[in-house]
Design a protein around this motif. Sequence first.
Motif, PDB file in Angstrom:
ATOM      1  N   THR A  61      -5.389   5.870   1.220  1.00  0.00           N
ATOM      2  CA  THR A  61      -4.524   4.718   0.984  1.00  0.00           C
ATOM      3  C   THR A  61      -4.835   4.076  -0.360  1.00  0.00           C
ATOM      4  O   THR A  61      -5.998   3.901  -0.707  1.00  0.00           O
ATOM      5  N   TYR A  62      -3.790   3.727  -1.075  1.00  0.00           N
ATOM      6  CA  TYR A  62      -3.885   2.964  -2.317  1.00  0.00           C
ATOM      7  C   TYR A  62      -3.420   1.541  -2.028  1.00  0.00           C
ATOM      8  O   TYR A  62      -2.300   1.340  -1.545  1.00  0.00           O
ATOM      9  N   HIS A  63      -4.287   0.561  -2.298  1.00  0.00           N
ATOM     10  CA  HIS A  63      -3.948  -0.849  -2.142  1.00  0.00           C
ATOM     11  C   HIS A  63      -3.711  -1.434  -3.528  1.00  0.00           C
ATOM     12  O   HIS A  63      -4.609  -1.404  -4.367  1.00  0.00           O
ATOM     13  N   THR A  96       0.829  -1.200   0.000  1.00  0.00           N
ATOM     14  CA  THR A  96       0.000   0.000   0.000  1.00  0.00           C
ATOM     15  C   THR A  96       0.864   1.250   0.000  1.00  0.00           C
ATOM     16  O   THR A  96       1.989   1.237   0.502  1.00  0.00           O
ATOM     17  N   LYS A 145       0.360   5.091   1.390  1.00  0.00           N
ATOM     18  CA  LYS A 145      -0.523   5.919   2.209  1.00  0.00           C
ATOM     19  C   LYS A 145      -0.101   7.381   2.064  1.00  0.00           C
ATOM     20  O   LYS A 145       1.052   7.727   2.287  1.00  0.00           O
TER      21      LYS A 145
END
Length: 152
Positions: A87-89, A76, A78
Amino acid sequence: MKTKVKSFTLNEMVIVMIITAIVAGLAFTVLSLVQRHMWSIQQNFNLNTEFNRLEEALWIDTNNYNAMHYSANENTIKFRTSLDSITYHFQLDYVLRDRDTFHMKIEHKELFFNGEQTSKGKVDAIRLELSKKYKDQQLFIYKISDAKQLMD
């Protein structure tokens, strides 16, 4: 008295039917080709739209948030300020950004901090390589470091 009625012969009618069948067949073939071409254009448009949405979201978040932090364990990134975070997962076939989903496969991801490649921690630039489906397009998103980022 016999009157002659003008009409077409059977041969003439058969020829007209054959020509009509050929023209109709050609018309359906052309229509099918046009439909496939339009479907292909629509698919390219959808792929490019998805790519542009991800690029725009990353640029906006990179410029709106003070700090970027990458977690290799969770895969991820953040983005955060003192008041907010996002947040990017990164998953196998898609990228999640809170409630947004970007359906695209990331083939390769490189992260940088102060011009050096990093695998975890603070980040100020991201380079993403997309799959062949996206014609091997690449994204390079960066943030000009300010004093606050260097102090954190």
